[in-house]
Design a protein around this motif. Sequence first.
Motif, PDB file in Angstrom:
ATOM      1  N   LEU A  53      -2.677   5.048 -13.916  1.00 30.71           N
ATOM      2  CA  LEU A  53      -2.968   4.460 -12.598  1.00 30.71           C
ATOM      3  C   LEU A  53      -1.959   4.934 -11.541  1.00 30.71           C
ATOM      4  CD1 LEU A  53      -4.271   0.835 -13.223  1.00 30.71           C
ATOM      5  CD2 LEU A  53      -5.569   2.889 -12.687  1.00 30.71           C
ATOM      6  N   TYR A  54      -1.388   6.131 -11.777  1.00 29.64           N
ATOM      7  CA  TYR A  54      -0.519   6.764 -10.790  1.00 29.64           C
ATOM      8  C   TYR A  54       0.756   5.952 -10.569  1.00 29.64           C
ATOM      9  CZ  TYR A  54      -5.035   8.963 -10.555  1.00 29.64           C
ATOM     10  OH  TYR A  54      -6.213   9.554 -10.932  1.00 29.64           O
ATOM     11  N   GLN A  68       3.695   0.835  -6.872  1.00 27.56           N
ATOM     12  CA  GLN A  68       2.928   0.588  -5.668  1.00 27.56           C
ATOM     13  C   GLN A  68       2.286  -0.802  -5.695  1.00 27.56           C
ATOM     14  OE1 GLN A  68       0.427   3.897  -5.262  1.00 27.56           O
ATOM     15  NE2 GLN A  68       0.571   3.662  -3.061  1.00 27.56           N
ATOM     16  N   GLU A  69       2.124  -1.375  -4.535  1.00 26.92           N
ATOM     17  CA  GLU A  69       1.398  -2.636  -4.374  1.00 26.92           C
ATOM     18  C   GLU A  69       0.035  -2.532  -5.067  1.00 26.92           C
ATOM     19  OE1 GLU A  69       2.687  -5.185  -2.648  1.00 26.92           O
ATOM     20  OE2 GLU A  69       0.915  -6.476  -2.841  1.00 26.92           O
ATOM     21  N   GLY A  70      -0.252  -3.500  -5.927  1.00 21.43           N
ATOM     22  CA  GLY A  70      -1.569  -3.527  -6.571  1.00 21.43           C
ATOM     23  C   GLY A  70      -1.680  -2.654  -7.808  1.00 21.43           C
ATOM     24  N   ALA A  71      -0.597  -2.006  -8.188  1.00 16.97           N
ATOM     25  CA  ALA A  71      -0.637  -1.162  -9.386  1.00 16.97           C
ATOM     26  C   ALA A  71       0.486  -1.557 -10.329  1.00 16.97           C
ATOM     27  CB  ALA A  71      -0.519   0.303  -9.008  1.00 16.97           C
ATOM     28  N   ASP A  72       0.444  -1.037 -11.523  1.00 22.75           N
ATOM     29  CA  ASP A  72       1.506  -1.307 -12.496  1.00 22.75           C
ATOM     30  C   ASP A  72       1.403  -0.288 -13.622  1.00 22.75           C
ATOM     31  OD1 ASP A  72       3.521  -2.667 -14.081  1.00 22.75           O
ATOM     32  OD2 ASP A  72       3.024  -4.450 -12.901  1.00 22.75           O
TER      33      ASP A  72
END
Lengths: 358, 358
Positions: free
Chosen positions: B133-134, B138-142
């Motif tokens: 998930l790159y 980042q906000e909204g990722a993990d």
Amino acid sequence: MAPLLKDELDIVIPTIRNLEFLEMWRPFFEPYHLIIVQDGDPTRTVMVPEGFDYELYNRNDINRILGPKASCISFKDSACRCFGYMVSKKKYVYTIDDDCFVAKDPTGKDIDALAKHIQNLLCPSTPLFFNTLYDPYQEGADFVRGYPFSLREGVPTAVSHGLWLNIPDYDAPTQLVKPRERNGRYVDAVMTIPKGSLFPMCGMNLAFDRELIGPAMYFGLMGDGQPIGRYDDMWAGWCVKVICDHLGLGVKTGLPYIWHSKASNPFVNLKKEYKGIFWQEDIIPFFQAAKLTKECDTVQKCYISLSQQVREKLGKIDPYFTKLADAMVTWIEAWDMLNSKDSKDSKEADANGKLKGK
Amino acid sequence: MAPLLKDELDIVIPTIRNLEFLEMWRPFFEPYHLIIVQDGDPTRTVMVPEGFDYELYNRNDINRILGPKASCISFKDSACRCFGYMVSKKKYVYTIDDDCFVAKDPTGKDIDALAKHIQNLLCPSTPLFFNTLYDPYQEGADFVRGYPFSLREGVPTAVSHGLWLNIPDYDAPTQLVKPRERNGRYVDAVMTIPKGSLFPMCGMNLAFDRELIGPAMYFGLMGDGQPIGRYDDMWAGWCVKVICDHLGLGVKTGLPYIWHSKASNPFVNLKKEYKGIFWQEDIIPFFQAAKLTKECDTVQKCYISLSQQVREKLGKIDPYFTKLADAMVTWIEAWDMLNSKDSKDSKEADANGKLKGK
């Protein structure tokens, strides 16, 4: 236009439910043959929507077809899906979970995930050098300045790993900490995972070339009677990546997205993952250091060599890995039994699916 | 809110033109200090729009400040920009070409490229394992399931490599073959380039941490009097990546985009790149195989070791590489001369900029 690879691709679906989710996929999946692997109680009847062409295997079928070798196929865990890879007679396999639905692209159009996977598999990969504009073979893209010309032919693609909108594929601790997190970020890219780099392969939305890498797509011993779950696809991904790197094959990740509808229970997941959370700290360095010799010139030979290394190095951590190493060998024996040219068993498997649809 | 890192970041711009392009960047760049490196004729006056805080160095300034060591700074090539990295006294540098304009995101909003680079640099990188998930920070990722917990702290980020909409960074042959190709694909992702993987680093839209990696950001011998051009940033990128991998530092690529306004002349480019097209076939395997020992525990030591390997291994291909190896050593000497604490030269450089704006 006929659907791409119509007679060369099987869709493998593990399930303990009915398969209503196929309704949403009908426009995309109906032309293809499905292999359904029924998990859990074999006396239960799985309902498959009308009109799909399928064969279905339950635990009794698996035991009958593989005999004592059935021990390598997990029970009460979606890891059982790899039996479908084994009985497929096609060059390509797409596998999807039954809680995955059709996602929409940013313009609101339904994404034909299977078509995109096929495109990924039919296009080369570029594991030897990173291209900053992502997939160079894509319409409107290319190799950037400084990309060696000798590497621009790429290598054959063995795996296409697709992603998920809505519920991201998080482990139990992350699910517990971020119960409301949803993936809404549509990243419009496919990329090759560079040689030498491992990745967490998720089995929810995954396509591969059986002829190139099939025998390495073993989802391990998980679930019933095993100390661990939810590492089935991870295990396969680590083995697959090491072998692809060795054999000069490519692994892509990114598009296409599916819509992952519901989060699994984080408490149940924690129980399944618990030991894996510790073990992966040793497993990753193990796979990063794994070596395959020149003699390993087929997927089977690579896989047997990996099983020996698992026994030797990971066996020290827990007796589970010795069992797993045994199962890896059994898996290859079973694969070869069903997939050797004109083998008797291979033909029997064809005839032995419990149920055939259409 | 004060602009991020206002007193810790310099913007380095190489130019042979006037700098009207800064007008478009005014809302984003005006709070920062600019270092302008004037290429070509030093008697020409470069016009800088009102209100920007800048210092400007032309060839005469470079010769005066570096003395005989000025030989390592290229002339008539944007490679001269690395002089700006050397005279900067800040922790961070952002460099941009003067034909790069503000791009818009898919919602039509102007992209503050500098702010995104700063965010990239201040966030860790994850070169040791690929996250599907790159950017996990980042906000909204993990981090996704299967990502080892011991690696989730990441490593310090040394480089943020941004991309380009409109004119892609193609080499001359690709420009010739696809004269109309434009990059319109906005890929909403930042990712770490995995350890062990080289990439083509473009200097058009690039930020880095001077303290972590500055001495490796040498853009080589290009342009006037040299057999090659347009490999300045590539050369730096290969050296930087090998050293970052060795020192446990991260390199990110992806967002932010800038709008690259005009394609350079492919015929001129072909002349500049011609030898590089052959040489890069040897240079890439050279860097892939380059080894740095434990004793190389600073960027300078790593870079000197690389220069020795360049001399020994690439010197056989062409005498140019022997000259380049010499220049790599001179570069480090010059860097240390200007950057050693309380060095006389370092203070002089401050006072010697030909022109100071504002």
